[in-house]
Design an enzyme around this catalytic site. Sequence first.
Site: not given
Length: 400
Positions: A31, A74, A144, A179, A181-182, A185, A239, A241
């Site tokens: 990471d 990285d 996702t 979005s 982000y999606h 993916k 959930l 949150r």
Amino acid sequence: MRVLILGGDGYIGWPTAMHLSAAGHEVTVADNYLRRRLMLQTDNEALFPVPTLDERARLWEAHSGHRVEVRIGDLQDWSVMAALFEEVRPDTVIHYAEQPSAPYSMIDRASADLTLKNNLGVTFNVIHAMREFAPDAHLVKLGTMGEYGTPNIDIEEGWIEIEHKGRSDRFLFPRAAGSLYHTTKVLDTDLLWFYVRAWGLRVTDLMQGPVYGLETEENAGEPRLYSFLNYDEVFGTVLNRFMVQAVAGYPLTVYGKGGQTRGYLHMRDALQCVRLAVETPAAGGELRVFNQFVETFSVNDLAERVRASGARLGLDVGVRTLPNPRKEMEEHYYNPAHTGLLELGLHPTPLTGEEMDRMMKVVRTYRDRIEPDRIFRGVSWTGSAPSAGAEDRQQGRPAA
């Protein structure tokens, strides 16, 4: 197996490392602390501090006797990725190493640029590192359910049979991401499918729904081994949150009509799914897709479950409807298939009242760490915050 987990510091990454090392696999995590940096930059720190990866590994070994190797770097940098693969020579690669937030990807051009370059750049490097250093390895890629969007037909498990003008073929199920982000993916899946056809890679793409919860078999009794619990609108899942909002006395932030329906699963089940994928790998030249969730709920369903749990625990939980800052259908048909992981042996953890109360009690122990100002700031898909409650947000108060 020698398992290499990319993005091993994340919400699911670190629990996966503990789970697979406890199962006897040789685990290395890598990471670059991107999530931590973005949390700091956006003032969205988690509910409690989380140790560094090196410290987590030491705590885990002292707690369990199992070792996890840690590498920091990285993975967009080809020299870092190549050196890592050359050292580990993994049998299995688990790829979590992406900017994980849909709201973050929609904040502004800079956040969108980072999301696009990081997510696709790392996936591209993974593919080439496998080709050069581990051609027989199995890649488990975290996708996702948001890739599919909310079509007005049943969502199949990755693939769909189409008949057209007297002929038929099998295609990846159409994607309609909500979005940037999606969308990255979706592009990941397309990249992988191309290189599966071109180079015969073996890949499992996990279309995961939102995950909730903290406690797993591995971290029971050791809170310092918990993962991040974000409760802000950028990095927190709904959930998690809602549970923090309930404990803080902050009205649950239901967007729009609250009919948005998705497939959800507990952290324990997410770990089960990944382990099943790891231990029953895809064949060479196969892109295998699993829809990874246990139950479907609307946002209103989740709010009611949190409200009911709060009542059982002596909390007065309110609900407030806010203008939806996202571009999404708020009432829609939603019926996704999800049989593949059940057939491999998944034993689901349903969201019972008892489970809900157990999670709420864990969150309640951190009540004094909640910063109400972080809960809702109106990150919008159009670049402007909704007007409702703006004055309250500026003053750091719940909009009641």
